[in-house]
Design an enzyme around this catalytic site. Structure first.
Site, mmCIF file in Angstrom:
data_model
loop_
_atom_site.group_PDB
_atom_site.id
_atom_site.type_symbol
_atom_site.label_atom_id
_atom_site.label_comp_id
_atom_site.label_asym_id
_atom_site.label_seq_id
_atom_site.Cartn_x
_atom_site.Cartn_y
_atom_site.Cartn_z
ATOM 1 N N ASP A 44 -7.861 -1.252 -1.525
ATOM 2 C CA ASP A 44 -7.995 -2.233 -2.623
ATOM 3 C C ASP A 44 -8.494 -3.563 -2.095
ATOM 4 O O ASP A 44 -9.317 -4.236 -2.736
ATOM 5 C CB ASP A 44 -6.646 -2.462 -3.319
ATOM 6 C CG ASP A 44 -6.067 -1.183 -3.880
ATOM 7 O OD1 ASP A 44 -6.857 -0.297 -4.268
ATOM 8 O OD2 ASP A 44 -4.827 -1.065 -3.913
HETATM 9 C C1 26A Z 1 -2.065 5.574 -12.484
HETATM 10 N N1 26A Z 1 -1.645 5.317 -11.113
HETATM 11 C C2 26A Z 1 -1.122 6.463 -10.425
HETATM 12 C C3 26A Z 1 -1.796 4.068 -10.534
HETATM 13 C C4 26A Z 1 -1.387 3.774 -9.215
HETATM 14 C C5 26A Z 1 -1.672 2.501 -8.707
HETATM 15 N N2 26A Z 1 -2.304 1.568 -9.412
HETATM 16 C C6 26A Z 1 -2.667 1.891 -10.660
HETATM 17 N N3 26A Z 1 -2.417 3.105 -11.222
HETATM 18 N N4 26A Z 1 -0.732 4.472 -8.249
HETATM 19 C C7 26A Z 1 -0.628 3.649 -7.177
HETATM 20 N N5 26A Z 1 -1.181 2.462 -7.452
HETATM 21 C C8 26A Z 1 -1.290 1.290 -6.594
HETATM 22 O O1 26A Z 1 -2.190 1.548 -5.567
HETATM 23 C C9 26A Z 1 -1.962 0.563 -4.583
HETATM 24 C C10 26A Z 1 -2.511 1.019 -3.263
HETATM 25 O O2 26A Z 1 -3.871 1.266 -3.342
HETATM 26 C C11 26A Z 1 0.005 0.904 -5.902
HETATM 27 O O3 26A Z 1 0.741 0.015 -6.702
HETATM 28 C C12 26A Z 1 -0.470 0.282 -4.597
HETATM 29 O O4 26A Z 1 -0.264 -1.101 -4.550
#
Ligand code: 26A
Length: 341
Positions: free
Chosen positions: A296
């Site tokens: 990210d």
């Molecule tokens: C819909 N999902 C599964 C998610 C996520 C997500 N952010 C948005 N939607 N699942 C994990 N994360 C975030 O990804 C970051 C790492 O790349 C986590 O909160 C984590 O900070």
């Protein structure tokens, strides 16, 4: 001046634990993956809070990228929309965003609960187990509220997390169409292997509008598999995505950037004969805290640099620097006070 970058995604609070080997086994998780919690996995939150030393950090993939972009942009350049509850988690996320230069324009669900992500660290891997709660209640009408509509009108770049496509395809398309109509830049992140795999139809609707697509090696492989492409070469997959049809009304080339940890970064542009491959500086073991959020922060740095008017080569370099900086911190965080990038 209105912020130039408008981001949208699922605002989540990360609840992070280290040495989570037993959790992977118990909850049937892969070491390096992102899933929506289902069935028994929904018990992981109570278990880690009770039995592990947890660290709470601001998360949500697109929100992390928004903070990454803000790190390299002048003040008041970045705004982030998503849906939260009216709880302490939302307060914490708002405060972190504010401190780090991101204006939050949340769609707030009264009585709702803000989403959470259990982050299970094992070695250099991270397994993300998410329960979206309010995040998946994002209402498309939020985009037409006077404040948000004005911010959309004022923005020059848009960045949406692919994760948002599990529930928010209509809102994503609305933003994407506005971006196209105003000749602005629209970027998406593939986010996780399960997005091309299980939400491929939603992704297909959005991709024609995407001027920039960011992803990592597992997401690129999943996209290829879902589209019956046998080639596993990341440069070729990036080129294939770059050459997908565009929406009517744009002739713009699409830029696709695929990261592969510390191995390399592949960048392809529509019509190019081949992708460009950038090497990544390898970090020593003792410089690595965890990899949560590194992708990210790469995306945020990359997009932020482009918003700043930098070249693609420079933007990849900025992305690499922020990704590496994030790997040296707990979770999706950068160094404060700010370092010059
Ligand atoms: C819909 N999902 C599964 C998610 C996520 C997500 N952010 C948005 N939607 N699942 C994990 N994360 C975030 O990804 C970051 C790492 O790349 C986590 O909160 C984590 O900070």
């Amino acid at each position: 001046m209105s912020p130039s970058l408008f981001c949208m995604g699922n605002p989540l609070l990360d609840i992070q634990v280290t040495q989570g080997e037993k959790l992977l086994e118990k909850y049937d998780l892969k070491a390096n993956d992102a899933v929506l919690a289902s069935g028994k996995q929904l018990e992981i939150y109570d278990e880690i809070v009770k039995d592990y030393k947890v660290t709470y950090v601001a998360g949500g993939a697109a929100q992390n990228a928004a903070r990454g972009a803000a790190y390299v942009l002048p003040p008041n350049s970045v705004v982030y929309a998503g849906c939260v509850g009216d709880d302490d988690r939302a307060k914490q996320l708002t405060e972190v965003n504010e401190k780090q230069g991101v204006q939050s324009v949340y769609d707030v669900r009264k009585g709702g609960e803000t989403g959470a992500c259990a982050v299970v660290i094992t070695g250099h891997h991270r397994s993300l187990v998410t329960t979206l709660h309010a995040a998946e209640k994002f209402d498309i009408a939020h985009l037409s509220t006077p404040k948000v509509a004005a911010l959309i009108d004022g923005a020059k770049f848009f960045y949406v997390g692919g994760f948002f496509l599990t529930h928010g395809t209509a809102s994503t398309l609305e933003l994407a169409k506005k971006s196209l109509a105003a000749n602005k830049t629209f970027a998406i992140n593939l986010s996780a292997p399960f997005i091309p795999q299980f939400f491929g139809d939603n992704l297909k609707q959005v991709l024609p509008y995407c001027d920039i697509v960011v992803g990592n090696e597992t997401e690129a492989a999943s996209w290829a598999a879902a589209n019956n492409i046998a080639d596993t070469d990341l440069s070729n997959i990036a080129l294939a995505i770059a050459n997908l049809p565009r929406a009517e009304g744009t002739q713009r080339p699409r830029t696709v950037v695929i990261t592969h940890g510390d191995k390399a970064t592949h960048l392809a542009t529509t019509g190019a004969a081949e992708a460009k491959v950038y090497s990544v500086a390898t970090l020593a073991d003792e410089q690595i805290v965890d990899t949560n959020g590194a992708g990210d922060m790469f995306a945020g740095g990359f997009i932020g640099a482009l918003v700043n008017g930098k070249s693609l080569d420079e933007a990849v370099e900025v992305g690499h620097r922020l990704g590496a900086m994030c790997v040296g911190q707990v979770g999706p965080q950068l160094k404060w006070p700010k370092e010059t990038i």
